[in-house]
Write an enzyme that holds these catalytic residues in place. Structure first.
Site, PDB file in Angstrom:
ATOM      1  N   MET A   1       3.515  -7.126   0.707  1.00 14.98           N
ATOM      2  CA  MET A   1       2.896  -5.948   0.121  1.00 14.98           C
ATOM      3  C   MET A   1       2.175  -5.164   1.209  1.00 14.98           C
ATOM      4  O   MET A   1       1.734  -5.726   2.189  1.00 14.98           O
ATOM      5  CB  MET A   1       1.909  -6.375  -0.967  1.00 14.98           C
ATOM      6  CG  MET A   1       2.526  -7.250  -2.041  1.00 14.98           C
ATOM      7  SD  MET A   1       3.950  -6.464  -2.813  1.00 14.98           S
ATOM      8  CE  MET A   1       4.591  -7.836  -3.739  1.00 14.98           C
ATOM      9  N   CYS A   2       2.037  -3.870   0.999  1.00 11.90           N
ATOM     10  CA  CYS A   2       1.351  -3.103   2.029  1.00 11.90           C
ATOM     11  C   CYS A   2       0.634  -1.885   1.502  1.00 11.90           C
ATOM     12  O   CYS A   2      -0.508  -1.980   1.106  1.00 11.90           O
ATOM     13  CB  CYS A   2       2.317  -2.739   3.145  1.00 11.90           C
ATOM     14  SG  CYS A   2       1.824  -3.503   4.694  1.00 11.90           S
TER      15      CYS A   2
END
Length: 720
Positions: free
Chosen positions: A1-2
């Site tokens: 995730m970012c």
């Protein structure tokens, strides 16, 4: 995730091309968080339709993907909500199906972007598969939009037409783990919901004209008599949603939609102002508004000056130019609102300027950032340190029986660097803990402990978990962060803001040196009542004032380091770094940078451990970098370096200017020295680490490595 980004416009006409550009620019502002795919969702040609565009690789690949569809980019939208995401593969490998946004079905009835980890996704997926839902990806996120659709369809069958935030609350009740998510739906055009639990979200607010907005009220959801209740018996038998009588008609969807009328029937303003009166509408119509949503406030700097930070368990609902915040947990009256804060970020600080990349810019900014962390706090004339953020807890902090510093990665190294001076000045036990290990061990924490939490983002997941643990144990907590609105800055009892400014490169450079100084200042401030330490404190305070100018001298080594990397270092893939005392932390931080940025194996070793089988590998001539600046351990370090020279190790020595002990070996070509200014022992590590930052940087450049976005490295894992 970012990275998460969203954009909503209401009564402000934007073309489809402008909306796409805004979403793409928002993602580009999040590129410093390493990612491997990206995607956006925007409204289709029809009112109740959503389109998804996503692609693996860089954002440029996403732009090429969008261009393939030959969209009418001149199509105007008076109101619109779009969402976007950059992803780093965690659940599920790198393939297009795993990219965000994820949808509920082929017609994109519900679309979600998400940061975090849904720990019960396997159970949810099994339940939804049994209901006939088909999963296209390997991610935990995909269960969220499908759960939205299942609960929505079930409620319609039962005769309930739910509001978007009520539907969201029912979905969130089924999720376990952490999330920061945005959801749009074809059933709720021009609306978006944002939810936070353990993963940051911030909302930027912008009116077509200036607004005097101070806070947004929180609407708490009733835990005893909710709008709809989930029946655990029917849920276990396969029914996700079982309806109970609806108590409040206000939870039902308004009809006809206000959006189509451009009028508001509510008598109260969503935003609350300094006075009890509303901001007047323009020409009798609702105020034209824009909202920007992101997982990082730095990406909002170019768009807005006012932001609202969501807290855990908050759900934000944006529609008809209004922002409503709901919370699923009843809070005290002190937290019945979310403050609208001024975004203290200058756009110039998040641009590269004359530098080739952000890492180079941030290395050179350390002359200024070390001044900023001390500005108004260090007084060289009175030999005092003033930390206003700690003053209210003065008594409790100085009564501490133990100090525990908790952090991750480079922040952990800065804690190790500052530990000896805390022990010396405070004369109490000082522990330094890796946040993840600290939580895993359920460490013993007592009320008379002081726990210091260090994080450049203030959103490091492991560090926040450790903070929550210590709060439950009633310890006094201090936050040392760069982001003033971050979770750690809000949840700790008191703290010190490092004033470093945005750090967009993956590698921690200026944040490390600023954290180092901030921790030293805390040690000086907490020990001010110890008479026996007065002279030592004076020595350190005087040395602090000249550190910025000394950093400038160190940066003048860059031409020598470039030559060194080109002729001696770039062909090697293994490095050994030696340090002792204060300089062991410098060795750890230097080794970390070389792994992260230069893609080489590097190992940090306590100097006197060299004889324990380590010398056996020096015959292969890996470059050895030794910290040998003057301090109490100088004679022993010199002895170890002599052993390396005898074995033809050809070390690179970081030493003080005028240190002549290796002059003969230098003339023979046996050693290379990088001479840095001398300062007091507890601050020498600030100067010593900068040559390693430059070596890491130039090794990467010589290998054509993108230093701002190195592979397999991320500030968020999911949120570091």
């Amino acid at each position: 995730m970012c990275g998460i980004f969203g954009y909503c416009n209401f009564l402000i006409e934007k073309t489809r091309g402008e909306i796409i550009d805004t979403l793409i620019e928002g993602l580009q502002a999040l590129e410093y968080k390493e990612y491997d795919s990206s995607g956006i969702s925007i409204q289709g040609d029809e009112l109740k339709s959503l389109n998804i565009y996503k692609q693996t690789g860089k954002i440029s690949s996403l732009k090429e993907e969008i261009d393939l569809y030959n969209l009418n980019k001149n199509l105007p939208f008076i109101s619109h909500c779009g969402i976007a995401h950059t992803r780093r593969a965690t659940h599920g490998g790198l393939r297009r199906a795993n990219c965000h946004p994820h949808n509920s079905d082929p017609s994109n009835e519900f679309v979600v972007v998400h940061n975090g980890v849904i720990t019960n996704f396997a159970n949810l997926k099994a339940l939804l598969v049994a209901k006939g839902y088909v999963f296209k990806s390997d991610t935990d996120t995909e269960c969220i939009p499908k759960l939205y659709k299942h609960i929505y369809d079930t409620s319609i069958e039962l005769g309930y037409n739910l509001d978007f935030h009520v539907l969201t609350n029912l979905v969130l009740k089924e999720l376990e783990g952490s999330y920061g998510l945005l959801c749009t739906s074809s059933h709720f055009p021009d609306e978006v919901v944002a939810a936070r639990k353990g993963s940051p979200l911030v909302i930027g607010v912008k009116g077509k004209t200036d607004m005097d907005v101070n806070f947004v009220e929180v609407e708490y959801l009733d835990q005893e008599e909710d709008y709809l209740k989930l029946n655990t018996q029917t849920k276990s038998s396969g029914n996700v949603l079982a309806a109970a009588p609806v108590k409040y008609n206000t939870c039902l969807r308004k009809s006809p939609p206000l959006r189509s009328q451009y009028l508001r029937n509510s008598t109260t303003s969503t935003f609350n102002h300094g006075s009890s009166t509303e901001t007047p509408a323009e020409n009798g119509l609702p105020r034209p508004m824009e909202f920007y949503l992101s997982s990082d406030c730095a990406s909002l700097a170019r768009y807005v000056s006012k932001v609202v930070y969501l807290e855990d368990n908050d759900t934000a609902h944006i529609y008809d130019g209004e922002l409503h915040i709901h919370c699923s947990k009843i809070g005290s009256e002190d937290f019945s609102f979310r403050t609208v804060q001024k975004l203290e970020l200058e756009l110039s600080k998040i641009k590269k300027g004359p530098y080739d990349n952000f890492m180079q810019k941030e290395i050179y900014e350390q002359c200024e950032t070390t001044k900023n962390v001390m500005r108004g706090r260090v007084d060289a004339f009175t030999n005092r340190v003033v930390l206003g953020g700690l003053e209210n807890w003065l008594t409790e902090l100085r009564r501490a029986k133990r100090i525990i510093m908790i952090a991750s990665k480079s922040s952990f190294h800065s804690c190790l660097a500052a530990r000896p001076i805390f022990e010396e000045l405070m004369e109490v036990p000082v522990n330094v803990e890796l946040a993840l290990d600290f939580v895993d061990r359920n460490c013993c924490i007592f009320r008379n402990d002081v726990c210091i939490f260090v994080s450049r983002s203030g959103e490091t997941t492991d560090t926040i978990n450790a903070l929550n643990y210590c709060i439950k144990k009633e310890a006094v907590t201090i936050g040392v962060v760069n982001c003033s609105g971050s979770s750690i800055s809000r949840f700790t009892h008191c703290g010190v803001h490092t004033n470093t400014g945005p750090e967009k490169g993956i590698a921690t450079t200026k944040s490390y040196t600023s954290q180092y100084i901030a921790l030293v200042m805390i040690a000086l401030w907490m020990s001010e009542d110890l008479v026996s330490k007065i002279e030592r404190r004076k020595e350190i305070i005087q040395a602090l004032t000249i550190v910025p100018s000394q950093i400038k001298e160190v940066l003048e080594l860059e031409p020598l380091i470039i030559e060194l990397c080109d002729k001696k270092l770039k062909q090697h893939d293994t490095f050994l770094l030696l340090g002792r005392g204060y300089q062991f932390a410098s060795a750890l931080e230097g080794a970390s940078k070389m792994k992260e940025i230069s893609y080489v194996h590097s190992e940090s070793i306590l100097t006197d451990e060299l004889g324990h089988r380590v010398l056996a590998v020096t015959s292969d001539n890996p470059p050895i970098i030794a910290f040998a600046t003057k301090d109490a351990f100088s004679p022993k370090i010199a002895s170890c370096i002599d052993q390396i020279i005898e074995r033809k190790g050809n070390p690179i020595i970081i030493c003080n200017k005028g240190h002549k002990i290796w002059e003969q070996d230098k003339q023979k070509g046996n050693v290379v020295t990088l001479e840095v200014p001398q300062t007091v022992d507890c601050l020498q590590g600030i100067l010593n680490v900068i040559p390693l930052q430059l070596i890491s940087y130039w090794l990467a450049i010589k290998k054509d490595i993108g230093v701002d976005l190195p592979r397999d490295s991320a500030m968020s894992a999911p949120d570091i």
